[in-house]
Design an enzyme around this catalytic site. Structure first.
Site, PDB file in Angstrom:
ATOM      1  N   HIS A   1       0.853  -1.185   0.000  1.00  0.00           N
ATOM      2  CA  HIS A   1       0.000   0.000   0.000  1.00  0.00           C
ATOM      3  C   HIS A   1       0.889   1.236   0.000  1.00  0.00           C
ATOM      4  O   HIS A   1       2.113   1.133   0.103  1.00  0.00           O
ATOM      5  CB  HIS A   1      -0.967  -0.013   1.189  1.00  0.00           C
ATOM      6  CG  HIS A   1      -0.326   0.062   2.534  1.00  0.00           C
ATOM      7  ND1 HIS A   1       0.476  -0.940   3.047  1.00  0.00           N
ATOM      8  CD2 HIS A   1      -0.362   1.031   3.501  1.00  0.00           C
ATOM      9  CE1 HIS A   1       0.882  -0.608   4.257  1.00  0.00           C
ATOM     10  NE2 HIS A   1       0.395   0.592   4.545  1.00  0.00           N
TER      11      HIS A   1
ATOM     12  N   ASP B   1       5.647   4.618   5.248  1.00  0.00           N
ATOM     13  CA  ASP B   1       6.583   3.669   5.847  1.00  0.00           C
ATOM     14  C   ASP B   1       6.727   2.400   5.019  1.00  0.00           C
ATOM     15  O   ASP B   1       7.521   1.518   5.360  1.00  0.00           O
ATOM     16  CB  ASP B   1       6.178   3.324   7.283  1.00  0.00           C
ATOM     17  CG  ASP B   1       4.769   2.753   7.404  1.00  0.00           C
ATOM     18  OD1 ASP B   1       3.874   3.246   6.702  1.00  0.00           O
ATOM     19  OD2 ASP B   1       4.569   1.827   8.213  1.00  0.00           O
ATOM     20  N   HIS B   2       6.001   2.329   3.903  1.00  0.00           N
ATOM     21  CA  HIS B   2       6.111   1.173   3.010  1.00  0.00           C
ATOM     22  C   HIS B   2       6.638   1.546   1.625  1.00  0.00           C
ATOM     23  O   HIS B   2       6.965   0.650   0.844  1.00  0.00           O
ATOM     24  CB  HIS B   2       4.754   0.481   2.876  1.00  0.00           C
ATOM     25  CG  HIS B   2       4.282  -0.153   4.147  1.00  0.00           C
ATOM     26  ND1 HIS B   2       4.330  -1.518   4.377  1.00  0.00           N
ATOM     27  CD2 HIS B   2       3.779   0.400   5.281  1.00  0.00           C
ATOM     28  CE1 HIS B   2       3.859  -1.771   5.590  1.00  0.00           C
ATOM     29  NE2 HIS B   2       3.521  -0.626   6.159  1.00  0.00           N
TER      30      HIS B   2
END
Length: 304
Positions: free
Chosen positions: A63, A67-68
């Site tokens: 997603h 933080d990804h």
């Protein structure tokens, strides 16, 4: 296959954990690596692991929360700076193409290699004859997916002793017999390789979850996997807070692993509120429900 955790923290990095990134080494004589999520600082984590940007051939984004994905633009540019020319495939939810295009354009950056970005929906994403990857929608404030990676079943072992007893000596014909083919011997006899093979060996299965609250899709995604990687952002007593933000607790992750018949649960995506000692308490909460639960740590490598 091997999994290496480059980041296991939720939202914010801590002194001992970076934000989310996981490397899959498919092996099977492959040289390329697959990356699942690419939080800020992923390249720096790679310097302490065996992965390098140039070895990455596929990236799967769960997603678009920072933080990804905030480590992705830098990794793409580093591949170019290293002179990498091998193609790179990126899979992610709607918006990933715009994110990549915008960050490269506004920073005056480019890629020296073919870059293909695929905006995904639920269903099978690829099948290369050895591995399949299927995306499952999860429950989160933004569009989010989990990925199921499955190896094809492997041929059974050839019973060389039985073949010798039948007068078939080791030699070039053994390769054909290992493939289950029928061969004709010098004396005119025919031998069917399938008759001398053991049962096929089941391929390994991995489920890598993005951020998610409880969802019926979870058990389907993780059904009978060898390894399930699932977030355990908060402890069981904080379920209301976790679920309200689209996250899961230790108890909820363990229940999915149990109900899905998974063999191992790798816990990850820990809130930075938890120290290393407190994470042991989180582990105990999972193991009370699903004994084969393990804490993922940055740079942990497991064989599947």
């Amino acid at each position: 296959m091997e999994l290496t955790f480059l980041g296991t923290s939720a939202g914010l990095p801590s002194t001992t954990r970076n934000v989310t990134a996981i490397v899959l080494n498919p092996q099977n004589n492959r040289s390329g690596l697959w990356l699942f999520d690419c939080g800020e600082g992923t390249q720096h984590q790679m310097l302490r692991a065996t992965a390098t940007p140039g070895k990455i051939e596929k990236i799967f984004i769960t997603h678009l929360h920072g933080d990804h994905i905030f480590g992705l633009p830098g990794l793409l540019c580093s591949r170019s700076m290293a002179g990498c020319e091998t193609p790179l495939e990126i899979y992610g939810p709607k918006g990933i193409a715009e994110f990549v295009e915008t960050t490269l354009r506004l920073s005056g950056s480019w890629t020296s290699y073919p870059l293909n970005v695929h905006e995904i929906t639920e269903g099978q994403l690829l099948d290369d004859g050895e591995l399949t990857v299927t995306a499952y929608p999860l429950t989160h404030p933004v569009e989010c997916y989990g990925y199921r990676i499955e190896e094809q079943d492997k041929p059974g072992a050839l019973d060389a002793a039985r073949l010798k007893a039948a007068g078939v000596m080791p030699g070039p014909l053994f390769q054909q017999l290992k493939r289950g083919e029928t061969v004709t011997l010098a004396d005119g006899r025919t031998v069917c390789g399938a008759d001398y093979l053991s049962a096929p060996r089941p391929g390994k299965k991995i489920a890598i979850f993005g951020d998610t609250g409880p969802t019926p899709q979870a058990v389907t995604l993780a059904r009978d996997v060898d390894v399930m990687v699932h977030e355990t952002t908060l402890e069981a007593a904080m379920a209301e807070k976790a679920n309200g933000r689209g996250h899961s607790t230790t108890q909820q992750a363990a229940e999915v692993a149990r109900d899905a018949g998974a063999k191992r649960l790798l816990m990850t995506h820990f809130s930075s509120r938890y120290s290393a000692e407190e994470c042991q308490r989180l582990l105990a909460e999972c193991q009370a429900i699903f004994p084969a639960s393990e804490l993922a740590e940055d740079f942990l490598t497991i064989t599947v």
